[in-house]
Design a protein around this motif. Structure first.
Motif, short mmCIF file in Angstrom:
data_model
loop_
_atom_site.label_atom_id
_atom_site.label_comp_id
_atom_site.label_asym_id
_atom_site.label_seq_id
_atom_site.Cartn_x
_atom_site.Cartn_y
_atom_site.Cartn_z
N THR A 1 0.83 -1.21 0.00
CA THR A 1 0.00 0.00 0.00
C THR A 1 0.87 1.25 0.00
O THR A 1 0.60 2.20 -0.74
N ALA A 2 1.92 1.27 0.82
CA ALA A 2 2.81 2.43 0.88
C ALA A 2 3.52 2.65 -0.46
O ALA A 2 3.62 3.79 -0.94
N LEU A 3 4.00 1.59 -1.09
CA LEU A 3 4.68 1.73 -2.38
C LEU A 3 3.71 2.19 -3.46
O LEU A 3 4.06 3.04 -4.29
N ARG A 4 2.51 1.67 -3.46
CA ARG A 4 1.51 2.11 -4.44
C ARG A 4 1.20 3.60 -4.27
O ARG A 4 1.06 4.32 -5.24
N GLY A 5 1.09 4.05 -3.03
CA GLY A 5 0.86 5.47 -2.77
C GLY A 5 2.01 6.33 -3.27
O GLY A 5 1.80 7.41 -3.83
N LEU A 6 3.20 5.83 -3.11
CA LEU A 6 4.38 6.57 -3.56
C LEU A 6 4.43 6.69 -5.07
O LEU A 6 4.65 7.78 -5.61
N ILE A 7 4.17 5.61 -5.79
CA ILE A 7 4.26 5.68 -7.25
C ILE A 7 3.07 6.41 -7.88
O ILE A 7 3.18 6.89 -9.00
N ALA A 8 1.98 6.54 -7.13
CA ALA A 8 0.82 7.27 -7.63
C ALA A 8 0.81 8.71 -7.14
O ALA A 8 -0.16 9.43 -7.35
N GLY A 9 1.89 9.14 -6.50
CA GLY A 9 1.95 10.44 -5.85
C GLY A 9 2.03 11.62 -6.79
O GLY A 9 1.65 11.55 -7.96
N ASP A 10 2.59 12.70 -6.28
CA ASP A 10 2.58 14.00 -6.96
C ASP A 10 3.74 14.22 -7.93
O ASP A 10 3.88 15.28 -8.52
N GLY A 11 4.62 13.22 -8.08
CA GLY A 11 5.75 13.38 -9.00
C GLY A 11 7.01 13.91 -8.34
O GLY A 11 8.08 13.86 -8.92
N PHE A 12 6.87 14.45 -7.13
CA PHE A 12 8.05 14.90 -6.39
C PHE A 12 8.75 13.67 -5.80
O PHE A 12 9.90 13.40 -6.07
#
Length: 159
Positions: free
Chosen positions: A37-48
């Motif tokens: 879940t944490a990795l998915r959130g990171l790769i779907a994030g804001d691009g920063f």
């Protein structure tokens, strides 16, 4: 065959989470599902923030993250190079260095002038790649070192 380093994709997440759990979270209670879940959130994030994966023959063999906040930081600093991990069977082949360079290049591309990381066992590895030890301390009774890398004059190394 040389590993290819690129942005992490959805298909990499579970394999990378398994590498990360074995390397960083054994005995902590963190579950595979939580890391996925944490990795998915990171790769779907804001691009920063960003996640990178090293692949060999299409299979993930390592990963490294660029994040605003480190898990349980002992210092009020940002941003961080975090979670550099590689499959132990591929160590000494430049995989870790390639992942580190990918994070540094991304950080410089989004305007970051410096990065931080925590380590103890890999201190010499980071020092050989231009990182500087800032402070040795204990965290949860274990030795730790805060390291930093200035990126102001960073340029992407030639291949």
């Amino acid at each position: 065959m040389q590993a290819i380093v690129e942005a992490m994709a959805e298909g990499d997440v579970e394999a990378v989470a398994r590498l990360r759990l074995a390397a960083f979270f054994e005995g902590t209670g963190r579950t595979l599902e939580e890391d996925i879940t944490a990795l998915r959130g990171l790769i779907a994030g804001d691009g920063f923030e960003a996640a990178f994966v090293a692949r060999l023959g299409g299979s993930p063999i390592g990963s490294c993250l660029f994040v605003r906040n480190e898990n349980d930081p002992a210092h009020d600093l940002t941003p961080w190079l975090a979670g550099l991990v590689d499959n132990k069977f591929y160590r000494g082949r430049g995989v870790g260095a390639a992942l580190l360079r990918a994070v540094e290049a991304h950080a410089a591309s989004v305007g970051v002038s410096g990065l931080y990381l925590y380590t103890w066992q890999a201190r010499r590895f980071y020092e050989t790649l231009g990182w500087t030890a800032v402070e040795a301390f204990k965290q949860d009774g274990e030795p730790m070192v805060l390291m930093a890398r200035e990126l102001a004059s960073y340029s992407v190394p030639a291949r």
